[in-house]
Design a protein around this motif. Sequence first.
Motif, PDB file in Angstrom:
ATOM      1  N   ASP B 248      16.279  29.408 -19.763  1.00 18.04           N
ATOM      2  CA  ASP B 248      16.270  28.776 -18.442  1.00 18.04           C
ATOM      3  C   ASP B 248      17.621  28.854 -17.755  1.00 18.04           C
ATOM      4  N   ASP B 249      18.692  28.765 -18.539  1.00 20.35           N
ATOM      5  CA  ASP B 249      20.020  28.764 -17.935  1.00 20.35           C
ATOM      6  C   ASP B 249      20.530  30.185 -17.667  1.00 20.35           C
ATOM      7  N   GLY B 250      19.666  31.163 -17.885  1.00 21.43           N
ATOM      8  CA  GLY B 250      20.038  32.527 -17.573  1.00 21.43           C
ATOM      9  C   GLY B 250      20.571  33.343 -18.719  1.00 21.43           C
ATOM     10  N   ALA B 251      20.844  32.694 -19.850  1.00 22.90           N
ATOM     11  CA  ALA B 251      21.361  33.429 -21.003  1.00 22.90           C
ATOM     12  C   ALA B 251      20.245  34.228 -21.653  1.00 22.90           C
ATOM     13  N   LEU B 252      20.615  35.359 -22.251  1.00 20.77           N
ATOM     14  CA  LEU B 252      19.646  36.150 -23.007  1.00 20.77           C
ATOM     15  C   LEU B 252      19.793  35.834 -24.493  1.00 20.77           C
TER      16      LEU B 252
END
Lengths: 284, 313
Positions: B248-252
């Motif tokens: 959700d926070d954009g991290a992969l």
Amino acid sequence: MTTTISPPRSPNPPVPSAATPTPTRSGLDARGILASEWTKLRSVRSTWWTLVSTLGMMAGFSALLSAAFVSRYDHLDAFEKATFDPTLHSLRGMYLAQLAIGVLGVLVISNEYTTGMIRNSFMAVPQRPAVLAAKAAVFGAIAFVVSEIASFAAFFIGQAILSQKHVQASIGDPGVLRAVIGAGVYLTGVGLLGLGLGALLRRTAGAIASLFGLVLVFPVLAEALPSPWNRNVSKVLPGGAGQAFAQVRRTSDALSPWTGLALFVGYIAVTAIAAVIFVNRRDA
Amino acid sequence: MIEARNLTKRYGPVVAVDDLTFDVLPGVVTGFLGPNGAGKSTTMRMILGLDAPSSGTVTVDGRPYRTMLRPLHHVGALLEARGIHPGRSARNYLLCLAQANAIPEARVDEALDMVGLTAVARKRAGGYSLGMNQRLGIAAALLGDPDVLLLDEPVNGLDPEGIIWIRTLLRGLAAEGRTVLLSSHLMTEMALTADRLIVIGRGRLIADTTVDEFILRSSGNRVRVRSPEVGRLRAALEPEAEAVETRDDGALIVTGLDCPEVATLAAAAGVPVHELVAETASLEQAYLELTQDSVDYRPDQSGYPISANADAA
């Protein structure tokens, strides 16, 4: 809180590795195992309570019963006076004292099972029959010394009181010394029976109940059997057999002293052998 | 060294220990891990000759325990049931064990000193705290200066200071070349103390490996990577990775690749990387994953999540 991190290694660490196998010293360290059992026995309070109870019951009941006999003496009929056995009378405390010493015998081993100490004992000495033998030897020796002191004390206290009516026995009279020693032997034997039952049952309550059943309840039940079974059964039970050795006068419904002793020892031996086999086989 | 070969223990129809084969090596601390009822204590009792195996064998330094004379010089153990009579003092407890193994009386005082019980050595054990009882049990295990140590849940009841003390002690003993087998439910404790792990579940061997390898093998090992160009990075990684998820926070979250591999792929694609972190599974996660199928008694899932209840599981 100690700050020691690593245990100080002894100067010659007795820790042979697989490469240098222990020189297998043949045989067990009997003295060490006996010393260990003595430490266990002396270091709990129940030992001293039960031993003091044994002494107290033997001496106390001797005084009580002898005083009662003396006060009743003038009202007794001729038959009662003629069959009076002053030695047995002063030793009657053994019916109660056997419970105290029997409880100690049970506790000596059942305590170890209920606390889990038995595992530490068998870890220290995996040769389990040696542990049991040492227990029996140490407890048996202490029980014998205390029981004999109790028995002789009971005898002399009782006779001193009975001498008021000049009905006392002398330790030199035929059979008397044997009977007084016999009462101590009987008490020791009940203690060893307790030890055997404790090892077999591993629970304090169960073992004490079984022991009391054996020496107290069975004789009463046997009395309820039709004649002549009542006498014949009662006299060959452990109590009847052992007590025969502690009597000066052989009553018609008792075994001879030495037959009684042999049978009594037989009961203890069978219990001991069963205990060794069971303890050795079962998981601790 | 402890060698178990096809060790099996049956209680009627219940198989408590099922065909266990393992070695516990000298010089390292070996953790013995498994859910409750997995057979850890039973196995330890069989090593110590207290319980007889239904089949199989176990030896300590090549010998079955029950054939040893004065075994406390070889093997020290702390069992789950500590076995201390409440009326007996610590000193008398250790003394009776010492006497049975020809251990000098001076060593009893030394052992008491080592665990910090000298001040209460002559008091009745019934008045001891859980931690003091534990220290007494450890003193008993160390009494004969043994080569092989077995400890069942040694940190139970110890305060943090005591836990650090026992951890340092055990690591020190292993460093001296001794064999140390330690069971615990506390996996964080295991991660800090043990070098190797023997994991069992329902009596069966699940893993026999090093702690590092155990964690590494767990599927919980992932790499977290952030980039301002998530889409391009994803495209660069996906062909090589087992899985790439976008959080959700954009991290992969990348599985199947390690950090250098991710960095190389990103560099090759010319994608800037702002964060690159290896998310190592904890021993606890690895353990739960492995033993999931072998937990005998599991709390109701709805009530307590397993991970929060690892101690009881």
